[in-house]
Design a protein around this motif. Structure first.
Motif, PDB file in Angstrom:
ATOM      1  N   ASP A   1      -3.690  10.387  -8.310  1.00  0.00           N
ATOM      2  CA  ASP A   1      -4.175   9.017  -8.587  1.00  0.00           C
ATOM      3  C   ASP A   1      -3.566   8.312  -9.835  1.00  0.00           C
ATOM      4  O   ASP A   1      -3.547   7.085  -9.803  1.00  0.00           O
ATOM      5  CB  ASP A   1      -5.655   8.843  -8.547  1.00  0.00           C
ATOM      6  CG  ASP A   1      -6.300   9.221  -7.108  1.00  0.00           C
ATOM      7  OD1 ASP A   1      -5.344   9.137  -5.889  1.00  0.00           O
ATOM      8  OD2 ASP A   1      -7.640   9.667  -7.081  1.00  0.00           O
ATOM      9  N   ASP A   2      -3.349   9.387 -10.777  1.00  0.00           N
ATOM     10  CA  ASP A   2      -2.965   8.602 -12.131  1.00  0.00           C
ATOM     11  C   ASP A   2      -1.455   8.387 -12.279  1.00  0.00           C
ATOM     12  O   ASP A   2      -1.025   7.719 -13.073  1.00  0.00           O
ATOM     13  CB  ASP A   2      -3.529   9.581 -13.211  1.00  0.00           C
ATOM     14  CG  ASP A   2      -2.985  10.838 -13.315  1.00  0.00           C
ATOM     15  OD1 ASP A   2      -2.385  11.374 -12.176  1.00  0.00           O
ATOM     16  OD2 ASP A   2      -2.831  11.464 -14.344  1.00  0.00           O
ATOM     17  N   VAL A   3      -0.736   8.842 -11.361  1.00  0.00           N
ATOM     18  CA  VAL A   3       0.666   8.573 -11.116  1.00  0.00           C
ATOM     19  C   VAL A   3       0.906   7.145 -10.892  1.00  0.00           C
ATOM     20  O   VAL A   3       0.246   6.604  -9.849  1.00  0.00           O
ATOM     21  CB  VAL A   3       1.256   9.526 -10.115  1.00  0.00           C
ATOM     22  CG1 VAL A   3       2.784   9.185 -10.068  1.00  0.00           C
ATOM     23  CG2 VAL A   3       1.702  10.909 -10.440  1.00  0.00           C
ATOM     24  N   GLU A   4       1.659   6.557 -11.701  1.00  0.00           N
ATOM     25  CA  GLU A   4       2.029   5.161 -11.466  1.00  0.00           C
ATOM     26  C   GLU A   4       3.098   4.938 -10.408  1.00  0.00           C
ATOM     27  O   GLU A   4       4.268   5.756 -10.775  1.00  0.00           O
ATOM     28  CB  GLU A   4       2.242   4.653 -12.816  1.00  0.00           C
ATOM     29  CG  GLU A   4       2.778   2.910 -12.684  1.00  0.00           C
ATOM     30  CD  GLU A   4       3.314   2.638 -14.077  1.00  0.00           C
ATOM     31  OE1 GLU A   4       2.828   3.148 -15.215  1.00  0.00           O
ATOM     32  OE2 GLU A   4       4.370   1.960 -14.046  1.00  0.00           O
ATOM     33  N   ILE A   5       3.105   4.243  -9.330  1.00  0.00           N
ATOM     34  CA  ILE A   5       3.932   3.987  -8.488  1.00  0.00           C
ATOM     35  C   ILE A   5       4.799   2.645  -8.616  1.00  0.00           C
ATOM     36  O   ILE A   5       4.107   1.686  -8.789  1.00  0.00           O
ATOM     37  CB  ILE A   5       3.462   3.909  -6.964  1.00  0.00           C
ATOM     38  CG1 ILE A   5       2.829   5.316  -6.516  1.00  0.00           C
ATOM     39  CG2 ILE A   5       4.648   3.838  -5.915  1.00  0.00           C
ATOM     40  CD1 ILE A   5       2.710   5.432  -5.005  1.00  0.00           C
ATOM     41  N   ARG A   6       6.149   2.967  -8.809  1.00  0.00           N
ATOM     42  CA  ARG A   6       6.949   1.745  -8.940  1.00  0.00           C
ATOM     43  C   ARG A   6       7.585   1.666  -7.573  1.00  0.00           C
ATOM     44  O   ARG A   6       8.621   2.434  -7.393  1.00  0.00           O
ATOM     45  CB  ARG A   6       7.888   2.110  -9.924  1.00  0.00           C
ATOM     46  CG  ARG A   6       8.553   1.082 -10.772  1.00  0.00           C
ATOM     47  CD  ARG A   6       9.090   1.350 -12.134  1.00  0.00           C
ATOM     48  NE  ARG A   6       8.165   1.683 -13.131  1.00  0.00           N
ATOM     49  CZ  ARG A   6       8.249   2.127 -14.248  1.00  0.00           C
ATOM     50  NH1 ARG A   6       9.677   2.652 -14.581  1.00  0.00           N
ATOM     51  NH2 ARG A   6       7.554   2.159 -15.134  1.00  0.00           N
ATOM     52  N   VAL A   7       7.445   0.455  -6.930  1.00  0.00           N
ATOM     53  CA  VAL A   7       8.277  -0.030  -5.833  1.00  0.00           C
ATOM     54  C   VAL A   7       9.450  -0.767  -6.179  1.00  0.00           C
ATOM     55  O   VAL A   7       9.126  -1.634  -7.040  1.00  0.00           O
ATOM     56  CB  VAL A   7       7.475  -0.684  -4.865  1.00  0.00           C
ATOM     57  CG1 VAL A   7       8.232  -1.047  -3.575  1.00  0.00           C
ATOM     58  CG2 VAL A   7       6.211   0.196  -4.292  1.00  0.00           C
TER      59      VAL A   7
ATOM     60  N   GLU B   1       0.916  -1.288   0.054  1.00  0.00           N
ATOM     61  CA  GLU B   1      -0.052   0.031   0.061  1.00  0.00           C
ATOM     62  C   GLU B   1       0.711   1.223  -0.039  1.00  0.00           C
ATOM     63  O   GLU B   1       0.787   2.137   1.018  1.00  0.00           O
ATOM     64  CB  GLU B   1      -0.937  -0.112   1.267  1.00  0.00           C
ATOM     65  CG  GLU B   1      -0.416  -0.454   2.348  1.00  0.00           C
ATOM     66  CD  GLU B   1      -1.453  -0.146   3.698  1.00  0.00           C
ATOM     67  OE1 GLU B   1      -2.348   0.332   3.652  1.00  0.00           O
ATOM     68  OE2 GLU B   1      -0.879  -1.011   4.776  1.00  0.00           O
ATOM     69  N   PRO B   2       1.678   1.329  -1.007  1.00  0.00           N
ATOM     70  CA  PRO B   2       2.532   2.511  -1.259  1.00  0.00           C
ATOM     71  C   PRO B   2       2.136   3.971  -0.852  1.00  0.00           C
ATOM     72  O   PRO B   2       2.649   4.635  -0.164  1.00  0.00           O
ATOM     73  CB  PRO B   2       3.271   2.517  -2.354  1.00  0.00           C
ATOM     74  CG  PRO B   2       2.329   1.382  -3.395  1.00  0.00           C
ATOM     75  CD  PRO B   2       1.641   0.578  -2.232  1.00  0.00           C
ATOM     76  N   ARG B   3       1.046   4.287  -1.459  1.00  0.00           N
ATOM     77  CA  ARG B   3       0.311   5.579  -1.235  1.00  0.00           C
ATOM     78  C   ARG B   3       0.029   5.907   0.080  1.00  0.00           C
ATOM     79  O   ARG B   3       0.225   6.787   0.771  1.00  0.00           O
ATOM     80  CB  ARG B   3      -1.002   5.597  -2.024  1.00  0.00           C
ATOM     81  CG  ARG B   3      -0.679   6.115  -3.659  1.00  0.00           C
ATOM     82  CD  ARG B   3      -1.906   6.210  -4.461  1.00  0.00           C
ATOM     83  NE  ARG B   3      -1.763   6.618  -5.837  1.00  0.00           N
ATOM     84  CZ  ARG B   3      -1.056   5.767  -6.785  1.00  0.00           C
ATOM     85  NH1 ARG B   3      -0.783   4.456  -6.099  1.00  0.00           N
ATOM     86  NH2 ARG B   3      -0.667   5.899  -7.875  1.00  0.00           N
ATOM     87  N   ALA B   4      -0.712   4.695   0.729  1.00  0.00           N
ATOM     88  CA  ALA B   4      -0.793   4.997   2.268  1.00  0.00           C
ATOM     89  C   ALA B   4       0.474   5.130   3.013  1.00  0.00           C
ATOM     90  O   ALA B   4       0.301   6.063   4.059  1.00  0.00           O
ATOM     91  CB  ALA B   4      -1.618   3.708   2.645  1.00  0.00           C
TER      92      ALA B   4
END
Lengths: 214, 107, 94
Positions: free
Chosen positions: A163-169, A149-152
């Motif tokens: 919201d439309d940014v893609e998160i790359r862990v 849950e990277p955004r959290a």
């Protein structure tokens, strides 16, 4: 200089680097164990006291300023940025930062992609560029949750992404180490490389925050 | 069996953002580990150290802090390899503990 | 020669041996795409026991869609996680 003239009081000038650092409290079991290990290794000639002092100084000499210089150079020199993204290890070596045991992968934030670094298995971290990792990076909560849950998790650092940014862990599980190249903040066009260094925090190079704009 | 270190995706509370300055004893075990792992010595690899940490078991893994785990593991690997013996270690720990206690007696 | 090429879909083996394993639990049995080949490195499963880590293993960075890793993934459906995985943990995806 009169260090030889008084011999009362307790031993503050123990001659080798195995002294406790917290003078007000007795050493805990693991501090005792580490101290004993160090003294035994020195007595046996496996390491020397000078080598240990130098190693500790080396640990101390690494700080996020190293990474910030890399980022600021990449922001101001497009050819350097291209080399950095192509081969991070070689590009930081140009700035005198040696990564002897691991390879550096630099991951670039854009308006569409935001990168975050973690090591879920231990605490792999680009120490040569950022120094010793912060406590939260080594703790259960960050390592457990940022892959799921990277955004959290980023919100807990005060970081909100569209919201439309893609998160790359990036989970550093093996021989690569990662550094986030943040986006250069708007409004910094007139700033020098030295001024830009000041905007680049440790946390924005891990990807949990964004760089300041002033 | 899932090791105590293998945390990705497990439920956990909020991230505690407080930080502490690294103490001398923490940098010392870090420095010891770097020296023991260098090309000249090769007495411990990073994976040997990690294996020692994973073998602490869940209770100790959760209870000990980061450099306490390092200390336990590096010391354990040095015992395994015979670089030091348990007897030497036990005597040295007692000696240092006495020395440490003495700091508080003559104040 | 490496067994897989960038862009190829790969399956992480679903295996649970004891020992020192650098393939995270949460990614075993999941399918991703090879993002890059990192080179060859000593096998940590051997290095962990004081051996020399040979034969070296090709190491890959594999990219997984988060929604395929976590059944209940609640954030952006395009989010990904990149993980370094040694070749002997990978199989061709069906």
């Amino acid at each position: 200089m009169s260090e030889h003239t008084h011999d009362h009081g307790h031993d503050h000038d123990h001659p080798h680097p195995n002294q406790p650092d917290i003078d007000s409290e007795p050493m805990g079991y693991y501090q005792l164990m580490g101290s004993a290990l160090g003294e035994l290794l020195i007595e046996k000639g496996v390491i020397t006291a000078d080598e240990l002092r130098a190693a500790i100084e080396n640990v101390d000499s690494r700080s996020p300023e190293g990474g910030a210089k890399v980022v600021a150079k990449a922001w101001t020199d497009p050819e350097y940025k291209a080399r950095l993204l192509e081969n991070g290890t070689a590009a930081v070596d140009e700035l005198g930062i040696d990564m002897p045991a691991t390879h550096l992968v630099v991951v670039e934030n854009t308006d569409k992609v935001h990168n975050v670094i973690v090591c879920t298995l231990c605490s792999c971290y680009p120490r040569m560029l950022l120094g010793l990792p912060p406590d939260w990076y080594k703790a259960h909560a960050y390592r457990s949750r940022v892959v799921r849950e990277p955004r959290a998790v980023l919100k807990e650092f005060g970081t909100e992404l569209a919201d439309d940014v893609e998160i790359r862990v990036h989970d550093s599980t093996a021989d690569m180490r990662y550094l986030v190249l943040p986006r250069r903040p708007d409004g910094t066009e007139g700033m020098s490389e030295e001024e830009l260094v000041e905007l680049v925090s440790r946390d924005c190079m891990i990807g949990v925050t964004l760089p300041r704009s002033s | 069996m899932r090791g105590p270190h293998d945390l990705g995706g497990l439920p956990a509370g909020s991230v505690d953002l407080s930080e502490h300055e690294h103490g001398f004893w923490e940098k010392r075990i870090d420095g010891i580990r770097l020296l023991l792992a260098d090309k000249q010595r090769r007495l411990i690899s990073v994976d040997e150290m990690r294996r020692g940490i994973e073998a602490l078991g869940k209770e100790a893994y959760d209870k000990l802090n980061y450099y306490e785990r390092w200390t336990a593991s590096v010391t354990g690997v040095m015992l395994e390899k015979g670089v030091i013996t348990a007897d030497e270690l036990g005597r040295k720990i007692a000696e240092i503990e006495e020395r440490d206690k003495a700091r508080f007696e003559d104040d | 020669m490496t067994r897989f090429a960038p862009g190829e879909r790969v399956l992480v083996r679903r295996a649970y041996p004891p020992g020192h394993i650098r393939t995270p639990w949460y990614i075993r049995g999941k399918t991703g795409v090879v993002e890059r080949i990192c080179g060859e490195f000593g096998n940590p499963e051997e290095l962990a026991y004081g051996r020399d880590g040979t034969p070296k293993q090709p190491l890959y960075r594999v990219r997984f869609l988060q929604k395929e890793v976590w059944d209940d993934y609640a954030e952006n459906p395009n989010d990904t996680v990149d993980i370094e995985i040694y070749e002997h943990w990978l199989e061709p995806a069906a």
